[in-house]
Structure formats: C-alpha cells, structure tokens
Design an enzyme around this catalytic site. Structure first.
Site, PDB file in Angstrom:
ATOM      1  N   TYR A 145      58.249 -84.157  30.026  1.00  0.00           N
ATOM      2  CA  TYR A 145      57.156 -83.535  30.797  1.00  0.00           C
ATOM      3  C   TYR A 145      56.791 -82.172  30.199  1.00  0.00           C
ATOM      4  O   TYR A 145      55.641 -81.945  29.814  1.00  0.00           O
ATOM      5  CB  TYR A 145      57.604 -83.382  32.248  1.00  0.00           C
ATOM      6  CG  TYR A 145      56.564 -82.848  33.205  1.00  0.00           C
ATOM      7  CD1 TYR A 145      55.450 -83.606  33.557  1.00  0.00           C
ATOM      8  CD2 TYR A 145      56.722 -81.601  33.796  1.00  0.00           C
ATOM      9  CE1 TYR A 145      54.509 -83.115  34.465  1.00  0.00           C
ATOM     10  CE2 TYR A 145      55.788 -81.111  34.709  1.00  0.00           C
ATOM     11  CZ  TYR A 145      54.691 -81.872  35.033  1.00  0.00           C
ATOM     12  OH  TYR A 145      53.766 -81.387  35.936  1.00  0.00           O
ATOM     13  N   PRO A 274      64.989 -75.096  36.233  1.00  0.00           N
ATOM     14  CA  PRO A 274      64.762 -73.645  36.051  1.00  0.00           C
ATOM     15  C   PRO A 274      65.318 -72.828  37.215  1.00  0.00           C
ATOM     16  O   PRO A 274      65.235 -73.244  38.366  1.00  0.00           O
ATOM     17  CB  PRO A 274      63.228 -73.537  35.980  1.00  0.00           C
ATOM     18  CG  PRO A 274      62.770 -74.886  35.552  1.00  0.00           C
ATOM     19  CD  PRO A 274      63.740 -75.852  36.174  1.00  0.00           C
TER      20      PRO A 274
HETATM   21  P1  NAD Z   1      50.865 -87.202  41.334  1.00  0.00           P
HETATM   22  O1  NAD Z   1      51.969 -87.942  40.656  1.00  0.00           O
HETATM   23  O2  NAD Z   1      50.771 -87.294  42.813  1.00  0.00           O
HETATM   24  O3  NAD Z   1      49.456 -87.628  40.721  1.00  0.00           O
HETATM   25  C1  NAD Z   1      49.281 -88.024  39.382  1.00  0.00           C
HETATM   26  C2  NAD Z   1      48.231 -89.120  39.350  1.00  0.00           C
HETATM   27  O4  NAD Z   1      48.002 -89.512  37.982  1.00  0.00           O
HETATM   28  C3  NAD Z   1      48.677 -90.394  40.072  1.00  0.00           C
HETATM   29  O5  NAD Z   1      47.612 -90.903  40.832  1.00  0.00           O
HETATM   30  C4  NAD Z   1      49.057 -91.359  38.949  1.00  0.00           C
HETATM   31  O6  NAD Z   1      48.953 -92.711  39.320  1.00  0.00           O
HETATM   32  C5  NAD Z   1      48.061 -90.936  37.878  1.00  0.00           C
HETATM   33  N1  NAD Z   1      48.501 -91.239  36.501  1.00  0.00           N
HETATM   34  C6  NAD Z   1      49.701 -90.952  35.926  1.00  0.00           C
HETATM   35  N2  NAD Z   1      49.692 -91.376  34.636  1.00  0.00           N
HETATM   36  C7  NAD Z   1      48.474 -91.911  34.397  1.00  0.00           C
HETATM   37  C8  NAD Z   1      47.873 -92.515  33.270  1.00  0.00           C
HETATM   38  N3  NAD Z   1      48.538 -92.644  32.100  1.00  0.00           N
HETATM   39  N4  NAD Z   1      46.607 -92.989  33.374  1.00  0.00           N
HETATM   40  C9  NAD Z   1      45.913 -92.873  34.543  1.00  0.00           C
HETATM   41  N5  NAD Z   1      46.433 -92.311  35.654  1.00  0.00           N
HETATM   42  C10 NAD Z   1      47.714 -91.829  35.580  1.00  0.00           C
HETATM   43  O7  NAD Z   1      51.016 -85.675  40.873  1.00  0.00           O
HETATM   44  P2  NAD Z   1      50.289 -84.379  41.441  1.00  0.00           P
HETATM   45  O8  NAD Z   1      51.279 -83.546  42.134  1.00  0.00           O
HETATM   46  O9  NAD Z   1      49.031 -84.760  42.133  1.00  0.00           O
HETATM   47  O10 NAD Z   1      49.937 -83.650  40.059  1.00  0.00           O
HETATM   48  C11 NAD Z   1      48.666 -83.802  39.465  1.00  0.00           C
HETATM   49  C12 NAD Z   1      48.609 -83.028  38.163  1.00  0.00           C
HETATM   50  O11 NAD Z   1      48.905 -81.647  38.394  1.00  0.00           O
HETATM   51  C13 NAD Z   1      49.610 -83.514  37.112  1.00  0.00           C
HETATM   52  O12 NAD Z   1      48.999 -83.468  35.840  1.00  0.00           O
HETATM   53  C14 NAD Z   1      50.713 -82.497  37.176  1.00  0.00           C
HETATM   54  O13 NAD Z   1      51.379 -82.350  35.944  1.00  0.00           O
HETATM   55  C15 NAD Z   1      49.976 -81.227  37.563  1.00  0.00           C
HETATM   56  N6  NAD Z   1      50.850 -80.307  38.298  1.00  0.00           N
HETATM   57  C16 NAD Z   1      51.182 -80.541  39.582  1.00  0.00           C
HETATM   58  C17 NAD Z   1      52.050 -79.667  40.242  1.00  0.00           C
HETATM   59  C18 NAD Z   1      52.446 -79.864  41.683  1.00  0.00           C
HETATM   60  O14 NAD Z   1      53.258 -79.093  42.191  1.00  0.00           O
HETATM   61  N7  NAD Z   1      51.940 -80.828  42.402  1.00  0.00           N
HETATM   62  C19 NAD Z   1      52.558 -78.551  39.572  1.00  0.00           C
HETATM   63  C20 NAD Z   1      52.202 -78.379  38.234  1.00  0.00           C
HETATM   64  C21 NAD Z   1      51.328 -79.241  37.609  1.00  0.00           C
HETATM   65  N1  UDP Z   2      65.558 -79.574  45.031  1.00  0.00           N
HETATM   66  C1  UDP Z   2      66.542 -79.556  45.996  1.00  0.00           C
HETATM   67  N2  UDP Z   2      66.638 -80.640  46.825  1.00  0.00           N
HETATM   68  C2  UDP Z   2      65.815 -81.719  46.740  1.00  0.00           C
HETATM   69  C3  UDP Z   2      64.788 -81.713  45.755  1.00  0.00           C
HETATM   70  C4  UDP Z   2      64.695 -80.620  44.905  1.00  0.00           C
HETATM   71  O1  UDP Z   2      67.313 -78.603  46.111  1.00  0.00           O
HETATM   72  O2  UDP Z   2      65.967 -82.661  47.544  1.00  0.00           O
HETATM   73  C5  UDP Z   2      65.427 -78.391  44.154  1.00  0.00           C
HETATM   74  C6  UDP Z   2      65.280 -78.697  42.659  1.00  0.00           C
HETATM   75  O3  UDP Z   2      66.536 -78.884  42.044  1.00  0.00           O
HETATM   76  C7  UDP Z   2      64.543 -77.444  42.175  1.00  0.00           C
HETATM   77  C8  UDP Z   2      63.633 -77.086  43.358  1.00  0.00           C
HETATM   78  O4  UDP Z   2      64.223 -77.712  44.500  1.00  0.00           O
HETATM   79  O5  UDP Z   2      65.465 -76.409  41.954  1.00  0.00           O
HETATM   80  C9  UDP Z   2      62.198 -77.589  43.199  1.00  0.00           C
HETATM   81  O6  UDP Z   2      62.272 -78.959  42.855  1.00  0.00           O
HETATM   82  P1  UDP Z   2      60.995 -79.894  42.767  1.00  0.00           P
HETATM   83  O7  UDP Z   2      61.460 -81.226  42.283  1.00  0.00           O
HETATM   84  O8  UDP Z   2      60.221 -79.840  44.033  1.00  0.00           O
HETATM   85  O9  UDP Z   2      60.052 -79.200  41.669  1.00  0.00           O
HETATM   86  P2  UDP Z   2      60.329 -78.554  40.226  1.00  0.00           P
HETATM   87  O10 UDP Z   2      59.924 -77.145  40.386  1.00  0.00           O
HETATM   88  O11 UDP Z   2      61.770 -78.682  39.864  1.00  0.00           O
HETATM   89  O12 UDP Z   2      59.446 -79.330  39.318  1.00  0.00           O
END
Ligand code: NAD
Ligand code: UDP
Length: 313
Positions: A145, A274
């Site tokens: 990732y 992290p």
């Molecule tokens: P999510 O897993 O809920 O959504 C991802 C979506 O992308 C899903 O609908 C999945 O089916 C689709 N997808 C995955 N691979 C695909 C592919 N190869 N082709 C077409 N569709 C595909 O995740 P999210 O939390 O909604 O995150 C959305 C975006 O934001 C991601 O790119 C993620 O890296 C980024 N992001 C999210 C967070 C967060 O905290 N939610 C934090 C940092 C970055």
């Molecule tokens: N974490 C936890 N319990 C859980 C799930 C996650 O203590 O049931 C911790 C995880 O190890 C990390 C933080 O919560 O330190 C945030 O995890 P998350 O998977 O939500 O997101 P990340 O920032 O790691 O992508």
C-alpha cells in the site's frame, strides 16, 4: 462529467453524493472488491440517470467515458484489506493510476489522486508536512500500500513535469464516518461494532500510538476544493484533522459513548504500525481555505446515532 473511480467505497460514495448535490453528472467505476454496490443503489434511486456505474477493475484495460474531472479513489484502504491481496493492491495503485492518467491526458481531464498519510510511514517529522519525504519499510507487509501509493505519486508528478498533466494529489489522513462496514477492519468501525456487541475493544499494542481522525464530510469537502481550484494544479496537499489522539483515548471515548466499563483487551501490535500520525494542515488552509469543521465527539455521535454500523452478512 465527473468520473469517481472507487465510488462504491466508503469515501467514494460520500463524494458521489456531494457531487450530485453540486449538480454534477457522475460516472462511477468500481470492481466492488471492498466497495458495496448497495450504497450506490440507494443513491441511484434518488438521483436516477445522473449516476452511471461501470463494473471495471482500473488495473485492466478499460474503455472509459470522456470526463472533465477524474477522482481516483480506487484502492483498498484498510490494512486488513490491502494486505489480504497485496499483488492486487500494487496493481490497483500502479497500473490503475496509469490507466486513469492516460485517460485524463487523452480527454484533457483534471485528475485528483487520493493518496495517503501512509506515504510518511514511521514519520521523521511531527506533525507531518507535505515536504516530509517519508520513512517507509519498502519490503514490509504494509509496503504493498505505502510504496504503491508513493509510486503513484511519483508517476503523477512526472506527468505534471513532462506532459503538463492537470494533476492534484490529496494525502488523506485517517477518515471515518457513517457507511463504514463492520468488517472494514479499521479501528473506529472495529471499536463501534465491538461496543455494540458488548465485546472488549481490541487495542493493538499498549494503545499509545496516535492517529488523527477526520470526519468524512470534511475530507470530501477538501477533495472537492482541490478539484475546483485552478491554482491547485500540480500541488500535493494534506487533508486531515490535526486533533491527535492515542488509540487508548479512542477506546475510552467509545466505551463512554456506549455507557459501559472501560472494557478493552490488548492484542499484538501489527508489524510496521506507525507510532504517530498527525497532519500539518497549513497548506490546505492557505491554498484551499479548508479546515476540518467536525470534532471527534460530533463525528462519533453521528456515526453511532444516525447510522449505526450493521453486522456483516
Ligand atoms: P474503500 O476500500 O472503502 O474504497 C475503495 C473503493 O475502490 C472500493 O469501492 C473498491 O471496491 C474500489 N476498488 C479497489 N480496487 C479497485 C480497482 N482495481 N478497480 C476499481 N475499483 C477498485 O476505501 P476508502 O476508505 O473509501 O478509501 C478511498 C481512497 O482514499 C483510497 O484510495 C484510499 O487509499 C484513500 N485513503 C483513505 C483513507 C481513509 O481513512 N479512509 C486514508 C487515506 C487514504
Ligand atoms: N487498531 C487497534 N485495534 C483495532 C484496529 C486497529 O488498536 O481493532 C490500531 C492499529 O494498530 C493502528 C490504529 O489503530 O495503530 C489505526 O488503525 P487503522 O487500521 O484504523 O488505520 P491505519 O492508520 O493503521 O491505516
């Protein structure tokens, strides 16, 4: 026309709703690996023909409609999900981003990339500024990732320099809100689902690691501003809430929300988890006039009260 790749996902479907509220026609591309088709069906019932859906893996060759703006959110985001099929995670973020970049250049679209705070890895600066190059284990279990998102950023910035592509990159920090699935694996839905089932909350390690949680409507607002602003071309911007909390504090807050004893159980800390994460949002404030508006207590209340997490089928 606005394309949302990953529009059936957690952030994606909130973005689709916000775009429709702004009267955009939206074309969703999703392979439904972590996304949920029913989220879109609910939206389509109210919005009809203004939302079209294409079942497509963006890592594979695709015929896509011309667009003005493309949001690339198509990647699993939960550590549990992105590590369950790491090769597919690489493909989504590297090949998938290349597919959308080629398409954006071909049709003259603006591309907004959903990158992540994970590119900072185990941060060497605190809070993290966009100028921090990151400290990532390139061969660890999170690398599929972290490193594929870093590769996507590098690719897109090369396209800015050599192809004059209209790119903007959001480094999204932990985002939460209604519509997360109980099996999502991330800490907030895990803790809420566990509290709802009256089970102990599973804290990884001693719980002293920190995160900063941004409510999803704030993240979506930041993405929309990044897409709308001409001056954001070629820019990389942190989007996150700078209110930093330990995981232990989050467990206590959620147990209190459910009016129960401080019921937790300690589990081993995952590799390369992290230890600290908090965005420096100076750039987003100045460039986008953006800052988070929803406090953690307000966001949690909305998530628990307005849209309780449903157990997985
Ligand atoms: P999510 O897993 O809920 O959504 C991802 C979506 O992308 C899903 O609908 C999945 O089916 C689709 N997808 C995955 N691979 C695909 C592919 N190869 N082709 C077409 N569709 C595909 O995740 P999210 O939390 O909604 O995150 C959305 C975006 O934001 C991601 O790119 C993620 O890296 C980024 N992001 C999210 C967070 C967060 O905290 N939610 C934090 C940092 C970055
Ligand atoms: N974490 C936890 N319990 C859980 C799930 C996650 O203590 O049931 C911790 C995880 O190890 C990390 C933080 O919560 O330190 C945030 O995890 P998350 O998977 O939500 O997101 P990340 O920032 O790691 O992508």
């Amino acid at each position: 026309m606005v394309i949302v790749a990953g529009g059936a996902g957690f952030i994606g479907h909130h973005l689709v709703r916000a775009l429709r509220e702004a009267k955009a026609s939206v074309h969703v591309i999703d392979n439904f690996t972590t996304g949920d088709r029913s989220r879109l069906e609910r939206l389509r019932r109210s919005e009809g023909e203004r939302i079209t859906v294409q079942h497509q893996d963006i890592a594979l060759p695709a015929v896509l409609p011309a667009a003005d703006v493309i949001f690339n959110l198509a990647s699993p985001a939960s550590p549990v999900h992105y590590q369950s099929n790491p090769i597919q995670t690489w493909k989504s973020n590297v090949l998938g981003t290349l597919t959308l970049l080629d398409h954006a250049i071909g049709c003259g679209a603006r591309l907004v990339q959903a990158s992540t705070s994970e590119i900072y890895g185990e941060p060497l600066s605190h809070p993290q500024k966009e100028t921090d190059w990151g400290n990532v284990n390139p061969v660890g279990p999170r690398a599929c990732y972290d490193e594929s998102k870093r590769a996507a950023e590098a690719l897109l910035m090369d396209a800015v320099r050599t192809a004059d592509a209209d790119i903007r990159i959001a480094r999204i920090f932990n985002t939460y809100g209604p519509g997360m699935n109980a099996d999502d694996g991330r800490v907030i839905p895990n803790f809420i689902a566990q509290a709802q089932a009256d089970e102990p909350l599973t804290i990884h390690g001693d719980g002293n690691q920190t995160r900063s949680f941004c409510y999803v409507s704030d993240t979506v607002d930041g993405l929309m501003r990044l897409a709308a602003l001409d001056a954001a071309r070629g820019e990389i911007v942190n989007l996150g809430n700078p209110h930093e909390m330990t995981i232990r504090q989050i467990a206590t807050t959620i147990n209190q929300k459910f009016r129960r004893a401080d019921n937790v159980i300690l589990r081993p800390r995952p590799a390369d988890d992290p230890s600290r994460r908090c965005p420096d949002t100076t750039k987003a404030r100045h460039l986008l006039a953006w800052q988070p508006t929803i406090s953690f207590e307000q966001g949690l209340h909305r998530m628990v009260t307005d849209a309780p997490i449903k157990a997985s089928a």
